[in-house]
Design an enzyme around this catalytic site. Structure first.
Site, PDB file in Angstrom:
ATOM      1  N   GLY A  26      22.655  63.585 -27.025  1.00 10.93           N
ATOM      2  CA  GLY A  26      21.782  64.021 -27.076  1.00 10.93           C
ATOM      3  C   GLY A  26      22.398  65.362 -28.253  1.00 10.93           C
TER       4      GLY A  26
ATOM      5  CB  VAL B 171      22.228  69.095 -19.002  1.00 12.72           C
ATOM      6  CG1 VAL B 171      21.148  70.583 -19.651  1.00 12.72           C
ATOM      7  CG2 VAL B 171      23.517  70.121 -19.775  1.00 12.72           C
TER       8      VAL B 171
ATOM      9  CG  ASP C 275      19.245  77.700 -12.650  1.00 13.09           C
ATOM     10  OD1 ASP C 275      17.650  77.215 -13.575  1.00 13.09           O
ATOM     11  OD2 ASP C 275      19.490  76.233 -12.391  1.00 13.09           O
TER      12      ASP C 275
ATOM     13  CG  HIS D 285      18.446  72.550 -13.332  1.00 11.77           C
ATOM     14  ND1 HIS D 285      17.892  74.383 -13.137  1.00 11.77           N
ATOM     15  CD2 HIS D 285      17.645  71.608 -14.244  1.00 11.77           C
ATOM     16  CE1 HIS D 285      17.758  73.901 -14.739  1.00 11.77           C
ATOM     17  NE2 HIS D 285      16.823  72.873 -15.310  1.00 11.77           N
TER      18      HIS D 285
END
Ligand code: NAI
Length: 336
Positions: free
Chosen positions: A11, A129, A159, A187
């Protein structure tokens, strides 16, 4: 200088990718003395952006960047990589059910797991991720049994960093003075930012519990938690895009600490495969406090969990168990 290390970014043509690759090329992922070869993977529809990214990376003349492999073929992208940062995934679009997004990501993560298992370095370290990060990592882990499960993690460091920054701001102290906060769980908005074991180094050099310095339990148990849980959504509301700069920075922190270790007496939060600590089901990808040394992480054990925290841990665990059940049912359905 050591030999270059191959780092895969899937990505790569996306938003986080654009912020992340220059940081990697500058040594923020693996250190200022470690040359890298970047493997940039994206889908055919993004091939032009990928080409443009490759051009900009060349134009950066980064001293540590010893090569670029830009590709839309995961088999090529995975070849020989020692670190894989998985940003690529199928985003949730308007009107899509959670299970439809999950089904798309199950397909992507199954394929990429198989490719990594077959073509990456035997000791490849993976950080997922793309959302749902914990469950995408779980799917990857289950479909790459030859990769040690301790090598597959997901990102909750953003976070963690958000929580540290909130406390530092409230205390009026620099960020490095705040230590040992914890992000527990998913998450997602059920994550639990926990300050009960955290320390603040005050201006006179003494170390005090966060609660003693902040002196506002109502804020710590209320708005602080909500702010950290909702921070991603708030950034989307303002920027119209999800956090990219801070996510890229957190990826570097995550991998850097994993490979180079955490400072003595300090821990960070990482999404890792549960060993049953704190009652979290074994194998669930869960954010825990971890200490790291020489490329190995270890969950910090024996922290006291009060009733308030227990309730929050149970809620985020329940959400992850439900996500896992959904992913399992999709995998089962697709293999029948
Ligand atoms: P983006 O949409 O800008 O980029 C995603 C990229 O992935 C696109 O270039 C797309 O073409 C590519 N892609 C899609 N399917 C792929 C596949 N099968 N193989 C390779 N590439 C593929 O998204 P952005 O902002 O860069 O975010 C990436 C992911 O990270 C999202 O899922 C986002 O929700 C998540 N995220 C997670 C955070 C965390 O703390 N865990 C924080 C911020 C974002």
């Amino acid at each position: 200088m050591p030999d270059p290390v191959r780092v895969l970014v899937t990505g790569a043509a996306g938003q986080i990718g654009y912020s992340l690759v220059p940081l990697i090329a500058r040594g923020h992922l693996l250190g200022p003395d470690q040359p890298v070869i970047l493997h940039l993977l994206d889908i055919p529809a993004a091939v032009q952006s990928l080409e443009g990214l490759e051009m900009e990376l060349l134009d950066g003349a980064f001293p540590l960047l010893r090569g670029i492999v830009a590709t839309t073929d995961i088999l090529h992208g995975a070849a020989g990589v020692k670190v894989a940062v998985m940003l690529g995934g199928f985003p949730r679009k308007e009107g899509m059910e959670r299970k439809d997004v999950m089904a798309k990501n199950v397909t992507i993560y199954k394929t990429q797991a198989t490719a990594l298992e077959a073509h990456a370095d035997n000791d490849v370290k993976v950080v997922v991720v793309a959302n749902p990060a914990n469950t995408n990592a779980l799917i990857l882990k289950e479909h790459a049994p030859k990769i040690p499960s301790k090598n597959i993690t997901c990102l909750t460091r953003l976070d963690h960093n958000r929580a540290v920054a909130q406390i530092a701001h409230r205390a009026g102290l620099p960020v490095p003075n705040v230590r040992n906060v914890i992000i527990w769980g998913n998450h997602s908005s059920t994550q639990y930012p926990d300050v009960n074991h955290g320390i603040v180094k005050t201006l006179d050099g003494s170390k005090k519990p966060i609660r003693e310095v902040i002196k506002d339990d109502a804020w710590l148990n209320g708005d602080f938690i909500k702010t950290v849980q909702q921070r991603g959504a708030e950034v989307i509301r303002l920027r119209k895009f999800s956090s990219a700069l801070s996510a890229a920075n957190a990826v570097c922190d995550h991998v850097y600490n994993w490979v180079r270790g955490t400072p003595e007496g300090q821990w960070v939060s990482m999404g890792v495969s549960s060993d049953g600590s704190y009652g979290v089901p074994v194998g669930l990808m869960f954010s825990f406090p971890v200490k790291t040394r020489k490329g190995e992480w270890e969950i910090v054990k024996g922290l006291k969990i009060d009733a308030f925290s227990k309730e929050k841990l149970d809620a985020t665990t329940a959400e992850l168990v439900e996500e896992k059940a959904l992913a399992d049912s999709i995998i089962k359905g697709s293999s029948q």
